[in-house]
Design a protein around this motif. Structure first.
Motif: not given
Lengths: 228, 361
Positions: B251-253, B267-269, B276-279
């Motif tokens: 959903e967040f990508r 990349s998100l990864e 600190p981004l946590t998904v």
């Protein structure tokens, strides 16, 4: 007797593999090693391997780990060799982008040997109108001999003293860099660098981490500077 | 420990629908988000200050005054107040009025701002950013503490016999944080005054955050405000949660990939690994946030960025429900269990908010 090795970092912006830019960088590093009185530790930074990281740093404002290591190596070196292919009448965009990410004060006083490669000798002044001003802006000290290698140079006879060929220019430039490096205290003994105050837009370099406390101006002094 | 949210106030197109909220909708959504923060048990709502599109919060005390009237407990703060381009006299006045209206539920965070043209628009020079922050804050600090101020400086017209009105509530000024990402001068400034230091680490690798906070703590002790461990530290954070972490990522990508600042980059990864981004699941957010303490020590305020990159209001409110119901109660308990008794649990509160004395003065 054994002496502390000096650290020379060669930055190569060549894109192909094998690349003549890397070849020139290696030859220059070898010439510095031969000319230096102290042992030389050479490290090559291949910008091709860091191309994606460089783009990421430009958009996020911080370097991924491998790029961070490379930036630290460059700013912490005793001497720098910087070699780029000539693209569209100047240094390559990758080469410029990498140096855009170096803290603007981090190369102050750094001895730098500049080199470039190209298909023909017609672009050799790129060294003088593009690379040398770039390093002048960074307040680095470029050695007088800059080395340009056109494709034809790699096949030319040479290596004899006085023929003005590529090998002779490499040797002369390497000697110049070795002499400048020998005249400075080794990097480990130098103090940290300040980063650019007022450079607030966050898009510029923050390559080398500083010793925050060593560089700190005590607050009373910061207040006193205002004279209010 | 205080938990809350901070907003940038960006008007951003939702990349999944192509719809862009109006400024009016964004401002009203911001209020709804603040009210939700109180409803789900968060402690702090902080707004940024911006003077250019696509941002709407140009007048923070108007927004915070409105929220103050509609909430009971929430501490209203800023992230950040531009100490460089605002007149310190006006900051003293505006936030004193807000402090009275909110019955002491106000603190604020000073920042320099990172938008070049804002400086000339407000008659200042960006190259003077640090000196402006130092001089303007020195004046603000006096205006809130001295009834009559005679003052002369470099950047502002002099003051003779000036009294900033109203005086702070019960004579106690709002607590001040200083926010900076990479300027040691600002950590030093916060330490000098014994103020809080907020490191907005959301785009930054942890090692950098650790070094900046460590510097602030050392200097806080140097200036005699307490031990390094007692210094008042705040951190940013950025999370997106669903019960199932794969759902959160899916959903967040699109929001991540198109986000202002870091979109179209890593990349998100990579970004979740390096910042600190946590998904993911609430449990992942809990673990990650507890990890911040490992890096910087016991700290007093954690603010999350929840409402940017075009996320629709409905989604943001759902996120706040998860944050308030599943994450913060666990974090409160865990942080409290780990905190040594002589380390303050929160930034100093105005005495009007508490029956007992504040935990740090």
């Amino acid at each position: 007797m054994s002496r502390t090795p000096v650290r020379v970092v060669a930055v190569s912006a060549g894109l192909s593999s094998p690349s003549s830019t890397r070849l020139l960088a290696d030859r220059l590093a070898e010439a510095v090693t031969k000319a230096a009185a102290a042992p030389v530790e050479v490290r090559v930074v291949e910008l091709r391997d860091l191309a994606v990281d460089i783009a990421k740093h430009l958009v996020t404002g911080f370097p991924p780990p491998a790029l961070r290591t490379a930036l630290d190596a460059v700013t912490g070196a005793d001497g720098l060799i910087a070699v780029t292919p000539v693209f569209t009448a100047s240094y390559s965009g990758l080469f410029k982008s990498f140096f855009d990410l170096v803290d603007p004060d981090a190369l102050t006083g750094m001895p730098v040997l500049i080199g470039a490669t190209g298909g023909t000798a017609r672009h050799s002044l790129v060294l003088e109108h593009a690379l040398r001003p770039l390093f002048a802006y960074l307040r680095a000290v470029t050695v007088p001999t800059a080395v340009y290698a056109a494709s034809e140079d790699w096949g030319a006879a040479g290596g004899r003293s006085g023929d003005g060929g590529l090998a002779e220019r490499i040797t002369r430039a390497g000697g110049e860099l070795a002499a400048l490096v020998a005249g400075r205290p080794v990097a480990a003994a130098r103090s940290g660098k300040e980063d650019g105050e007022g450079d607030l837009d966050g898009s510029r370099a923050r390559g080398a981490e500083r010793d925050l406390e060593a560089d700190l101006v005590p607050f009373e002094q910061q207040l006193a500077r205002l004279g209010g | 420990m205080q938990f809350g949210i901070f907003t940038v106030g960006d008007v951003t197109t939702d990349p999944t629908t192509g719809r862009t909220p109006t400024e009016h909708e964004r401002i009203k959504a911001t209020v709804a988000i603040a009210l939700k923060a109180e409803e789900v048990g968060l402690d702090v709502f902080a707004t940024g200050e911006h003077h250019n599109p696509p941002f709407v919060p140009s007048s923070p005390t108007t927004l915070l005054g409105h929220i103050a009237a509609r909430t009971e407990r929430l501490i209203l703060s800023t992230s950040t107040t531009l100490i460089t381009t605002n007149d310190p006299v006006k900051i003293a006045e505006d936030y004193a009025v807000l402090q009275h209206l909110a019955d002491g539920r106000v603190d604020l965070m000073m920042g320099r701002g990172n938008t070049g043209p804002v400086y000339p628009w407000f008659g200042q020079d960006i190259r003077q950013g640090i000196p402006l922050a130092i001089e303007n804050y020195a004046l603000l600090h006096r205006l809130w503490r001295e009834d009559v101020v005679d003052w002369e400086g470099t950047f502002r017209s002099p003051l003779q016999g000036f009294t900033a009105t109203p005086r702070p509530l019960d004579g106690i000024p709002p607590f001040v944080w200083h926010g900076s990402i990479r300027s040691p001068e600002i950590a030093e400034q916060a330490a000098y005054y014994g103020d809080g230091f907020f490191h907005n680490n959301i785009f930054w690798p942890q090692e950098h955050t650790r070094r900046m906070v460590e510097l602030y703590r050392k200097r806080y002790a140097h200036y005699g405000h307490g031990t390094p461990e007692q210094a008042i530290v705040g951190l940013g954070g950025q999370v997106f949660m669903r019960r199932n972490s794969q759902d959160a990522v899916r959903e967040f990508r699109p929001y991540f990939d198109n986000a202002p600042v870091y979109g179209h980059g890593p990349s998100l990864e990579d970004f979740t690994e390096q910042t600190p981004l946590t998904v993911g699941s609430p449990q992942q957010v809990i673990e990650r946030t507890l990890g911040f303490r490992e890096a910087v020590g016991d700290y007093q305020r954690q603010l999350f960025l929840m409402d940017h990159a075009g996320l629709p209001l409905k989604t943001v409110l759902e996120q706040l429900d998860i944050l308030g119901e599943e994450v913060v109660p666990v974090l409160r308990k865990e942080f409290e269990n780990l905190r040594p008794a002589d380390v303050p649990a929160t930034a100093p509160l105005h005495p009007a908010l508490t029956d007992t004395a504040p935990e740090a003065s």
